[in-house]
Design a protein around this motif. Structure first.
Motif, PDB file in Angstrom:
ATOM      1  N   LYS A   2       0.949  -1.113  -0.004  1.00  0.00           N
ATOM      2  CA  LYS A   2       0.044  -0.046   0.071  1.00  0.00           C
ATOM      3  C   LYS A   2       0.842   1.052  -0.138  1.00  0.00           C
ATOM      4  O   LYS A   2       2.113   1.172   0.574  1.00  0.00           O
ATOM      5  CB  LYS A   2      -0.942   0.053   1.206  1.00  0.00           C
ATOM      6  CG  LYS A   2      -1.748  -1.262   1.102  1.00  0.00           C
ATOM      7  CD  LYS A   2      -2.658  -1.082   2.681  1.00  0.00           C
ATOM      8  CE  LYS A   2      -3.552  -2.266   2.769  1.00  0.00           C
ATOM      9  NZ  LYS A   2      -4.410  -2.332   3.804  1.00  0.00           N
ATOM     10  N   THR A   3       0.531   2.314  -0.390  1.00  0.00           N
ATOM     11  CA  THR A   3       1.114   3.606  -0.537  1.00  0.00           C
ATOM     12  C   THR A   3       0.119   4.720  -0.487  1.00  0.00           C
ATOM     13  O   THR A   3      -0.993   4.618  -0.796  1.00  0.00           O
ATOM     14  CB  THR A   3       1.897   3.788  -1.770  1.00  0.00           C
ATOM     15  OG1 THR A   3       2.754   4.720  -1.561  1.00  0.00           O
ATOM     16  CG2 THR A   3       0.942   4.000  -2.979  1.00  0.00           C
ATOM     17  N   THR A   4       0.842   5.849   0.246  1.00  0.00           N
ATOM     18  CA  THR A   4      -0.089   7.141   0.078  1.00  0.00           C
ATOM     19  C   THR A   4       1.060   8.145   0.244  1.00  0.00           C
ATOM     20  O   THR A   4       2.235   8.237   0.363  1.00  0.00           O
ATOM     21  CB  THR A   4      -0.735   7.330   1.334  1.00  0.00           C
ATOM     22  OG1 THR A   4      -1.678   8.306   1.475  1.00  0.00           O
ATOM     23  CG2 THR A   4       0.076   7.265   2.558  1.00  0.00           C
ATOM     24  N   LEU A   5       0.399   9.336  -0.410  1.00  0.00           N
ATOM     25  CA  LEU A   5       1.323  10.810  -0.339  1.00  0.00           C
ATOM     26  C   LEU A   5       0.785  11.408   0.988  1.00  0.00           C
ATOM     27  O   LEU A   5      -0.360  11.224   1.450  1.00  0.00           O
ATOM     28  CB  LEU A   5       0.863  11.600  -1.645  1.00  0.00           C
ATOM     29  CG  LEU A   5       1.251  11.037  -2.842  1.00  0.00           C
ATOM     30  CD1 LEU A   5       0.754  11.904  -4.087  1.00  0.00           C
ATOM     31  CD2 LEU A   5       2.847  10.901  -2.802  1.00  0.00           C
ATOM     32  N   ASP A  15       8.851  10.952  -8.598  1.00  0.00           N
ATOM     33  CA  ASP A  15       8.017  10.168  -8.155  1.00  0.00           C
ATOM     34  C   ASP A  15       7.157   9.199  -9.130  1.00  0.00           C
ATOM     35  O   ASP A  15       6.667   8.061  -8.884  1.00  0.00           O
ATOM     36  CB  ASP A  15       6.927  11.044  -7.508  1.00  0.00           C
ATOM     37  CG  ASP A  15       5.719  10.196  -6.514  1.00  0.00           C
ATOM     38  OD1 ASP A  15       6.218   9.319  -5.691  1.00  0.00           O
ATOM     39  OD2 ASP A  15       4.652  10.146  -6.650  1.00  0.00           O
ATOM     40  N   ILE A  19       5.875   5.052  -9.110  1.00  0.00           N
ATOM     41  CA  ILE A  19       4.531   4.674  -9.402  1.00  0.00           C
ATOM     42  C   ILE A  19       4.823   3.499 -10.500  1.00  0.00           C
ATOM     43  O   ILE A  19       4.020   2.541 -10.834  1.00  0.00           O
ATOM     44  CB  ILE A  19       3.780   5.762  -9.622  1.00  0.00           C
ATOM     45  CG1 ILE A  19       3.378   6.728  -8.473  1.00  0.00           C
ATOM     46  CG2 ILE A  19       2.154   5.245 -10.317  1.00  0.00           C
ATOM     47  CD1 ILE A  19       2.741   5.836  -7.080  1.00  0.00           C
ATOM     48  N   ASN A  25      -1.039  -0.140  -4.088  1.00  0.00           N
ATOM     49  CA  ASN A  25      -2.572   0.146  -4.111  1.00  0.00           C
ATOM     50  C   ASN A  25      -2.399   1.326  -3.311  1.00  0.00           C
ATOM     51  O   ASN A  25      -1.722   1.553  -2.207  1.00  0.00           O
ATOM     52  CB  ASN A  25      -3.140  -1.020  -3.344  1.00  0.00           C
ATOM     53  CG  ASN A  25      -3.158  -2.226  -4.037  1.00  0.00           C
ATOM     54  OD1 ASN A  25      -3.488  -2.219  -5.324  1.00  0.00           O
ATOM     55  ND2 ASN A  25      -2.837  -3.403  -3.465  1.00  0.00           N
ATOM     56  N   GLN A  26      -3.365   2.287  -3.624  1.00  0.00           N
ATOM     57  CA  GLN A  26      -3.526   3.529  -3.077  1.00  0.00           C
ATOM     58  C   GLN A  26      -4.408   3.226  -1.763  1.00  0.00           C
ATOM     59  O   GLN A  26      -5.253   2.436  -1.675  1.00  0.00           O
ATOM     60  CB  GLN A  26      -4.122   4.611  -3.922  1.00  0.00           C
ATOM     61  CG  GLN A  26      -3.582   5.080  -4.981  1.00  0.00           C
ATOM     62  CD  GLN A  26      -2.152   5.886  -4.735  1.00  0.00           C
ATOM     63  OE1 GLN A  26      -2.360   6.659  -3.486  1.00  0.00           O
ATOM     64  NE2 GLN A  26      -1.129   5.871  -5.255  1.00  0.00           N
ATOM     65  N   THR A  28      -5.049   5.082   2.637  1.00  0.00           N
ATOM     66  CA  THR A  28      -4.792   6.259   3.481  1.00  0.00           C
ATOM     67  C   THR A  28      -3.610   6.009   4.164  1.00  0.00           C
ATOM     68  O   THR A  28      -3.008   5.156   4.271  1.00  0.00           O
ATOM     69  CB  THR A  28      -6.312   6.327   4.524  1.00  0.00           C
ATOM     70  OG1 THR A  28      -6.119   5.300   5.234  1.00  0.00           O
ATOM     71  CG2 THR A  28      -7.551   6.254   3.964  1.00  0.00           C
ATOM     72  N   GLU A  29      -3.202   7.115   4.693  1.00  0.00           N
ATOM     73  CA  GLU A  29      -1.884   7.412   5.554  1.00  0.00           C
ATOM     74  C   GLU A  29      -2.106   6.221   6.623  1.00  0.00           C
ATOM     75  O   GLU A  29      -0.937   5.561   7.011  1.00  0.00           O
ATOM     76  CB  GLU A  29      -1.553   8.579   5.895  1.00  0.00           C
ATOM     77  CG  GLU A  29      -0.257   8.646   6.906  1.00  0.00           C
ATOM     78  CD  GLU A  29       0.006  10.063   7.146  1.00  0.00           C
ATOM     79  OE1 GLU A  29       0.906  10.180   8.274  1.00  0.00           O
ATOM     80  OE2 GLU A  29      -0.245  11.156   6.544  1.00  0.00           O
ATOM     81  N   ARG A  50       6.186  10.382   0.575  1.00  0.00           N
ATOM     82  CA  ARG A  50       5.305   9.211   0.286  1.00  0.00           C
ATOM     83  C   ARG A  50       5.700   7.910   1.145  1.00  0.00           C
ATOM     84  O   ARG A  50       6.964   7.978   1.582  1.00  0.00           O
ATOM     85  CB  ARG A  50       5.867   8.780  -1.150  1.00  0.00           C
ATOM     86  CG  ARG A  50       5.259   7.102  -1.358  1.00  0.00           C
ATOM     87  CD  ARG A  50       5.547   6.709  -2.985  1.00  0.00           C
ATOM     88  NE  ARG A  50       4.908   7.619  -3.966  1.00  0.00           N
ATOM     89  CZ  ARG A  50       3.427   7.680  -4.242  1.00  0.00           C
ATOM     90  NH1 ARG A  50       2.607   6.799  -3.698  1.00  0.00           N
ATOM     91  NH2 ARG A  50       3.017   8.481  -5.113  1.00  0.00           N
TER      92      ARG A  50
END
Length: 93
Positions: A2-5, A15, A19, A25-26, A28-29, A50
């Motif tokens: 999972k990832t988030t900005l 960046d 990606i 997969n996007q 939440t933090e 990130r």
């Protein structure tokens, strides 16, 4: 994985390569921070912008390998234990 900005922090110019090279997969933090292994990525200003979370050590190692192939440096490679909650922190220098 999972990832988030991180809100309010400018993404690095490289960046789009992260990606493009990692299957992420996007999320939440909070969701990313709940993963077993956490990777931070710094922008040109030295701020972590990130987060990448991995559940399995194998996924984590694949991400570390891919980020290394993008010529990013793991600042924590000489540490045995997480630092400030991160298992790896990548930056250009």
């Amino acid at each position: 994985m999972k990832t988030t900005l991180i809100a309010g922090v400018k993404p690095a110019k490289f960046d789009k390569h992260i990606i493009g090279n990692l299957l992420l997969n996007q999320a939440t933090e909070d969701e990313v921070r709940m993963e077993k292994l956490l990777i931070g990525v710094r922008n040109e200003e030295g701020e972590i912008y990130r987060l990448i979370g991995a559940t399995k050590p194998n996924s984590f190692m694949n991400a570390v390998e891919e980020l290394g192939e993008l010529d990013l440096i793991d600042e924590l490679k000489d540490y045995d234990d997480p630092q400030d909650g991160y298992d790896a922190i990548f930056s250009e220098e």
